[in-house]
Design a protein around this motif. Sequence first.
Motif, PDB file in Angstrom:
ATOM      1  N   TYR A  65      45.108 -68.261   5.327  1.00  0.00           N
ATOM      2  CA  TYR A  65      45.625 -67.066   4.949  1.00  0.00           C
ATOM      3  C   TYR A  65      44.720 -65.776   4.497  1.00  0.00           C
ATOM      4  CZ  TYR A  65      49.773 -69.944   5.450  1.00  0.00           C
ATOM      5  OH  TYR A  65      50.706 -70.823   5.753  1.00  0.00           O
ATOM      6  N   PHE A  66      44.752 -64.877   4.398  1.00  0.00           N
ATOM      7  CA  PHE A  66      43.793 -63.775   4.033  1.00  0.00           C
ATOM      8  C   PHE A  66      44.324 -62.602   3.198  1.00  0.00           C
ATOM      9  CE2 PHE A  66      40.960 -60.149   4.697  1.00  0.00           C
ATOM     10  CZ  PHE A  66      39.764 -60.729   4.133  1.00  0.00           C
ATOM     11  N   LEU A  67      44.282 -62.515   1.959  1.00  0.00           N
ATOM     12  CA  LEU A  67      44.832 -61.475   1.218  1.00  0.00           C
ATOM     13  C   LEU A  67      44.013 -60.238   1.081  1.00  0.00           C
ATOM     14  CD1 LEU A  67      45.984 -63.412  -2.076  1.00  0.00           C
ATOM     15  CD2 LEU A  67      47.070 -63.550   0.043  1.00  0.00           C
ATOM     16  N   VAL A  68      44.561 -59.142   1.356  1.00  0.00           N
ATOM     17  CA  VAL A  68      43.899 -57.795   1.172  1.00  0.00           C
ATOM     18  C   VAL A  68      44.870 -56.844   0.370  1.00  0.00           C
ATOM     19  CG1 VAL A  68      42.565 -58.032   3.221  1.00  0.00           C
ATOM     20  CG2 VAL A  68      44.838 -56.922   3.273  1.00  0.00           C
ATOM     21  N   PHE A  70      49.074 -52.357  -2.914  1.00  0.00           N
ATOM     22  CA  PHE A  70      49.832 -53.707  -2.973  1.00  0.00           C
ATOM     23  C   PHE A  70      49.234 -54.683  -2.103  1.00  0.00           C
ATOM     24  CE2 PHE A  70      52.997 -50.512  -3.700  1.00  0.00           C
ATOM     25  CZ  PHE A  70      53.742 -50.939  -4.767  1.00  0.00           C
ATOM     26  N   VAL A  71      49.497 -56.150  -2.240  1.00  0.00           N
ATOM     27  CA  VAL A  71      48.666 -56.957  -1.816  1.00  0.00           C
ATOM     28  C   VAL A  71      49.586 -57.389  -0.153  1.00  0.00           C
ATOM     29  CG1 VAL A  71      48.213 -59.666  -1.932  1.00  0.00           C
ATOM     30  CG2 VAL A  71      48.116 -58.230  -3.834  1.00  0.00           C
ATOM     31  N   THR A  72      48.704 -57.329   0.627  1.00  0.00           N
ATOM     32  CA  THR A  72      49.353 -57.891   1.947  1.00  0.00           C
ATOM     33  C   THR A  72      48.562 -59.107   2.587  1.00  0.00           C
ATOM     34  OG1 THR A  72      49.510 -55.467   2.727  1.00  0.00           O
ATOM     35  CG2 THR A  72      49.553 -57.168   4.418  1.00  0.00           C
ATOM     36  N   ASP A  78      43.350 -64.724  10.933  1.00  0.00           N
ATOM     37  CA  ASP A  78      42.686 -63.982  11.952  1.00  0.00           C
ATOM     38  C   ASP A  78      42.611 -62.449  11.563  1.00  0.00           C
ATOM     39  OD1 ASP A  78      45.429 -63.014  12.040  1.00  0.00           O
ATOM     40  OD2 ASP A  78      45.470 -63.237  14.113  1.00  0.00           O
ATOM     41  N   LYS A  79      43.191 -62.210  10.281  1.00  0.00           N
ATOM     42  CA  LYS A  79      43.119 -60.935   9.623  1.00  0.00           C
ATOM     43  C   LYS A  79      43.635 -59.547  10.289  1.00  0.00           C
ATOM     44  CE  LYS A  79      38.508 -61.803   7.646  1.00  0.00           C
ATOM     45  NZ  LYS A  79      37.245 -61.459   7.603  1.00  0.00           N
ATOM     46  N   ILE A 106      40.712 -57.094  -3.295  1.00  0.00           N
ATOM     47  CA  ILE A 106      40.227 -55.834  -2.813  1.00  0.00           C
ATOM     48  C   ILE A 106      39.216 -56.227  -1.701  1.00  0.00           C
ATOM     49  CG2 ILE A 106      38.831 -53.857  -3.479  1.00  0.00           C
ATOM     50  CD1 ILE A 106      40.456 -53.645  -6.000  1.00  0.00           C
ATOM     51  N   ASN A 107      38.229 -57.046  -2.041  1.00  0.00           N
ATOM     52  CA  ASN A 107      37.135 -57.515  -1.207  1.00  0.00           C
ATOM     53  C   ASN A 107      37.835 -58.547  -0.001  1.00  0.00           C
ATOM     54  OD1 ASN A 107      35.224 -56.198  -2.738  1.00  0.00           O
ATOM     55  ND2 ASN A 107      34.880 -57.759  -3.943  1.00  0.00           N
ATOM     56  N   GLY A 108      38.902 -59.070  -0.127  1.00  0.00           N
ATOM     57  CA  GLY A 108      39.607 -59.926   0.759  1.00  0.00           C
ATOM     58  C   GLY A 108      39.248 -61.278   0.304  1.00  0.00           C
ATOM     59  N   LYS A 109      40.480 -61.792   0.043  1.00  0.00           N
ATOM     60  CA  LYS A 109      40.573 -63.159  -0.534  1.00  0.00           C
ATOM     61  C   LYS A 109      41.158 -64.227   0.449  1.00  0.00           C
ATOM     62  CE  LYS A 109      42.616 -65.903  -4.436  1.00  0.00           C
ATOM     63  NZ  LYS A 109      41.208 -66.642  -4.706  1.00  0.00           N
TER      64      LYS A 109
END
Length: 201
Positions: A142-145, A150-152, A157-158, A181-184
């Motif tokens: 998973y990838f958080l942005v 808000f967090v999506t 695969d982004k 914010i940088n992508g987690k």
Amino acid sequence: MKKTYVLSLFLFALLSVSVYFLTYKVSRDIYEEESNQTEIKSEDLLISADTNTDQTVTNSTKYILEYYNSKEFTLKEQSLPTPADFVGLTREELIEFLKSYESSPSLEDKQLGLESFELVSFSKDKIVLRKTYHPYADNYRYFLVAENGFVTVYYADKSTVYEYTNISTEELPEELKEEVINGKYITTLDELYNFLENYSS
């Protein structure tokens, strides 16, 4: 004496003309035979080409699927039942099918890092396809942005959204906020659930 000389000259001329015409006829026959053989070969090639063009996948076509890992440079293969979607397809139609799948792969293939799906070889007896993968580092799933405050949550695969959350990035701890914010990346579903439970309002 003079008559003998004239007669000899006449016979020599007659013999020379006969040899010339005989040689010409033989040469012409050989040329025509070679031309006919060339035409037959050309027709055979055309028939063969047409036959190859008309070949389609059948239920009895052997199906080999290769898996290539472009990160580790490893290749594995598996013999599988021929998919029903492939039956009746020509070489060109199968290539188009693979391109279509490549642009919209299954969720599983996306998570595994599918890069391409291509045809390696094609005949009515056997088809070989290859899926090329580039696995994501450390098996991230998973990838958080941060999007619109808000967090999506995306899959690794982004591009495929897993969940739109109501978690405001402004309410996150400063260090975690910077990471999002940088992508987690998140590795497991449990880790994701813990994040969602802790920060959902």
